[in-house]
Motif scaffolding. Structure first.
Motif, PDB file in Angstrom:
ATOM      1  N   ARG A  78      13.921  59.390  65.900  1.00 45.54           N
ATOM      2  CA  ARG A  78      14.599  59.434  64.593  1.00 45.54           C
ATOM      3  C   ARG A  78      14.938  58.042  64.057  1.00 45.54           C
ATOM      4  O   ARG A  78      14.869  57.789  62.861  1.00 45.54           O
ATOM      5  CB  ARG A  78      15.892  60.263  64.695  1.00 45.54           C
ATOM      6  N   THR A  85      13.712  56.525  60.568  1.00 49.65           N
ATOM      7  CA  THR A  85      14.677  56.045  59.565  1.00 49.65           C
ATOM      8  C   THR A  85      14.283  54.638  59.105  1.00 49.65           C
ATOM      9  O   THR A  85      14.305  54.325  57.913  1.00 49.65           O
ATOM     10  CB  THR A  85      16.099  56.018  60.176  1.00 49.65           C
ATOM     11  N   ARG A  86      13.905  53.804  60.079  1.00 48.37           N
ATOM     12  CA  ARG A  86      13.490  52.444  59.738  1.00 48.37           C
ATOM     13  C   ARG A  86      12.293  52.466  58.777  1.00 48.37           C
ATOM     14  O   ARG A  86      12.268  51.748  57.782  1.00 48.37           O
ATOM     15  CB  ARG A  86      13.111  51.684  61.006  1.00 48.37           C
ATOM     16  N   LYS A 123      11.332  54.842  56.772  1.00 44.74           N
ATOM     17  CA  LYS A 123      11.737  55.368  55.464  1.00 44.74           C
ATOM     18  C   LYS A 123      12.485  54.282  54.675  1.00 44.74           C
ATOM     19  O   LYS A 123      12.224  54.084  53.485  1.00 44.74           O
ATOM     20  CB  LYS A 123      12.633  56.605  55.660  1.00 44.74           C
ATOM     21  N   PRO A 159      20.888  52.887  64.607  1.00 51.49           N
ATOM     22  CA  PRO A 159      20.657  54.336  64.636  1.00 51.49           C
ATOM     23  C   PRO A 159      20.258  54.846  66.019  1.00 51.49           C
ATOM     24  O   PRO A 159      20.293  56.051  66.260  1.00 51.49           O
ATOM     25  CB  PRO A 159      19.525  54.545  63.618  1.00 51.49           C
ATOM     26  N   GLY A 216      24.040  55.808  65.294  1.00 53.36           N
ATOM     27  CA  GLY A 216      23.538  57.160  65.111  1.00 53.36           C
ATOM     28  C   GLY A 216      24.333  58.105  65.986  1.00 53.36           C
ATOM     29  O   GLY A 216      25.526  57.937  66.177  1.00 53.36           O
ATOM     30  N   THR A 237      18.297  64.610  59.366  1.00 56.37           N
ATOM     31  CA  THR A 237      18.952  63.485  60.025  1.00 56.37           C
ATOM     32  C   THR A 237      18.392  62.159  59.520  1.00 56.37           C
ATOM     33  O   THR A 237      19.141  61.233  59.176  1.00 56.37           O
ATOM     34  CB  THR A 237      18.781  63.596  61.557  1.00 56.37           C
ATOM     35  N   VAL A 238      17.071  62.074  59.454  1.00 56.87           N
ATOM     36  CA  VAL A 238      16.428  60.832  59.006  1.00 56.87           C
ATOM     37  C   VAL A 238      16.787  60.555  57.542  1.00 56.87           C
ATOM     38  O   VAL A 238      17.105  59.423  57.166  1.00 56.87           O
ATOM     39  CB  VAL A 238      14.899  60.923  59.216  1.00 56.87           C
ATOM     40  N   ARG A 239      16.787  61.585  56.748  1.00 56.79           N
ATOM     41  CA  ARG A 239      17.155  61.401  55.330  1.00 56.79           C
ATOM     42  C   ARG A 239      18.618  60.969  55.213  1.00 56.79           C
ATOM     43  O   ARG A 239      18.961  60.070  54.452  1.00 56.79           O
ATOM     44  CB  ARG A 239      16.908  62.700  54.550  1.00 56.79           C
ATOM     45  N   TRP A 246      20.467  59.377  57.492  1.00 54.53           N
ATOM     46  CA  TRP A 246      20.672  57.998  57.960  1.00 54.53           C
ATOM     47  C   TRP A 246      20.095  56.985  56.984  1.00 54.53           C
ATOM     48  O   TRP A 246      20.651  55.901  56.807  1.00 54.53           O
ATOM     49  CB  TRP A 246      20.065  57.817  59.354  1.00 54.53           C
ATOM     50  N   THR A 247      18.991  57.354  56.341  1.00 58.80           N
ATOM     51  CA  THR A 247      18.421  56.438  55.345  1.00 58.80           C
ATOM     52  C   THR A 247      19.395  56.296  54.174  1.00 58.80           C
ATOM     53  O   THR A 247      19.633  55.194  53.664  1.00 58.80           O
ATOM     54  CB  THR A 247      17.053  56.959  54.847  1.00 58.80           C
ATOM     55  N   TRP A 305      22.305  54.171  55.252  1.00 55.71           N
ATOM     56  CA  TRP A 305      21.918  52.757  55.278  1.00 55.71           C
ATOM     57  C   TRP A 305      21.841  52.171  53.857  1.00 55.71           C
ATOM     58  O   TRP A 305      22.210  51.028  53.620  1.00 55.71           O
ATOM     59  CB  TRP A 305      20.582  52.581  56.013  1.00 55.71           C
TER      60      TRP A 305
END
Ligand SMILES: [Zn+2]
Length: 379
Positions: A31, A35-36, A38, A132, A297, A306-308, A310-311, A314
């Motif tokens: 993940r 995230t990175r 994205k 994260p 994270g 989750t990825v959306r 965290w993006t 950030w």
């Protein structure tokens, strides 16, 4: 201090994209890398946004500032196939903490990321740092639990307190931050605040209002157990009524945040019902404080959400969020992974009867926490 792109650091390195838990484990170590990517594709990393810093692996000596030598040895041995009953009793090799090849390597790097972040904040070369790959809040001194082997949050906090910093740890993962709470239960130079789904319905079964600390630490462990189904408005009421005044009264030198995304609606392991707009509101609030922030994270078992999340987090932490107040334009929760509309979730309707019952329960939780904690802080 206003946010400034060069003051915000994203902790990641290519070594974190290899290894990690097996596919069968709900805890997806990919993940962070997702995230990175994205963030990169949205222009949230690079010259005009936050900068990326590779984690420095945690040394054995650093790990021993919290973990016992026997436990660290047992993890090493487990990797080579040596798993005696004593290791199993430390939680190593259980269904929640499976052994995998390269695990000491992976976790010392993931934990090293939070120590790297803490070091940057202490040196004054960053005001905000996001790892994260961190957030292993269940790990104890000599035990693994809930997908957590090495407790990066405790390690980073100890680095801060050894530099005489007062630390507030704010944990908004769906699960109680039991490992972190236990590590600082008798200390007042660290305040732990955990908002989570009640232990009556969720692992690890702790984190009730009456767990307030011990000795001189009494009043500095704060637990806000929320009912299953808790939705944005109820959660934010608890946050605004409890967390804001406590942080203002405690006035920490550093804020460490565990940003597990398993509090989002649709998470397969937990039962809260938040949209990521709550995370946005909370991050926007903490960014107004004049406090360095180390964000990690944590949980989050619906990978896309989750990825959306965290993006989006950030984008605010690095000061690049555009029209972040705009709600309702994001991808659909649960199944649809079309992000064309943005990083924010749509608002989620709540059944009227459920809404009232949850709000009533939340208000009584708020009242109990106020009466047990606030007097220690002249509130
Ligand atoms: Zn969790």
């Amino acid at each position: 201090m206003s946010s400034n792109a060069s003051n915000s650091v994203f902790i990641h390195g290519p070594e974190l994209d290899v290894g990690g838990y097996p596919e069968s484990c709900p805890f997806n170590t990919r993940r962070a890398g997702m995230t990175r990517r994205k963030a990169m594709s949205m222009g949230l990393l690079g010259e005009d946004a936050g900068r990326e810093v590779s984690p420095v692996r945690a040394t054995r000596a650093q790990l021993e500032t919290f973990h016992s030598p026997e436990y660290l040895d047992a993890i090493k041995a487990a990797e080579t196939g040596i798993l005696p009953l004593s290791s199993f009793e430390m939680g190593i090799g259980t269904p929640d903490c499976p052994v995998f090849a390269g695990m000491s390597n992976y976790f010392s790097l993931a934990c090293g990321g939070s120590l790297t972040a803490a070091g940057l904040l202490l040196a004054g070369s960053a005001r905000v740092a996001f790892n994260p790959s961190g957030g292993f809040h269940h790990a104890g001194r000599s035990n693994a639990a809930g997908f957590c082997f090495l407790n990066d949050i405790v390690l980073a906090t100890l680095l801060m307190t050894s530099a005489r910093k007062r630390v507030c740890i704010l944990d908004i993962d769906a699960h109680h931050s039991d490992g972190v709470q236990a590590a600082f239960y008798d200390r007042r130079d660290v305040m732990t605040i955990s908002l989570h789904e009640s232990g009556t319905t969720l692992f690890p079964g702790t984190g009730f209002e009456n767990e307030t600390g011990t000795g001189e630490g009494t009043g500095f462990s704060v637990n806000v157990p929320l009912p299953a189904g808790t939705y944005d408005e109820a959660y934010l009421l608890a946050f605004n009524d409890l967390v804001r005044p406590l942080i203002a009264a405690y006035s920490p030198d550093v804020l460490i945040m565990q940003l597990g995304m398993d509090s989002l609606a649709g998470d397969p392991l937990a039962h809260l019902r938040l949209t990521n707009n709550v995370y946005a509101d909370i991050i926007e609030y903490v960014m107004t404080l004049k406090t360095p922030i180390l964000a990690t994270g944590g949980g989050g078992y619906h990978v896309e959400n989750t990825v959306r999340g965290w993006t989006m987090v950030w984008s605010i932490l690095c000061g690049s969020a555009k029209d972040s107040r705009e709600v309702g334009m994001g991808g659909v929760m649960l199944e649809n992974t079309d992000w064309a509309g943005g990083l924010r979730d749509r608002t989620l309707p709540v059944d009227e009867r459920e809404r009232n019952a949850i709000m009533m329960e939340t208000k009584s939780v708020i009242a109990r926490v106020r009466s047990s904690i606030f007097p220690y802080h002249c509130l």
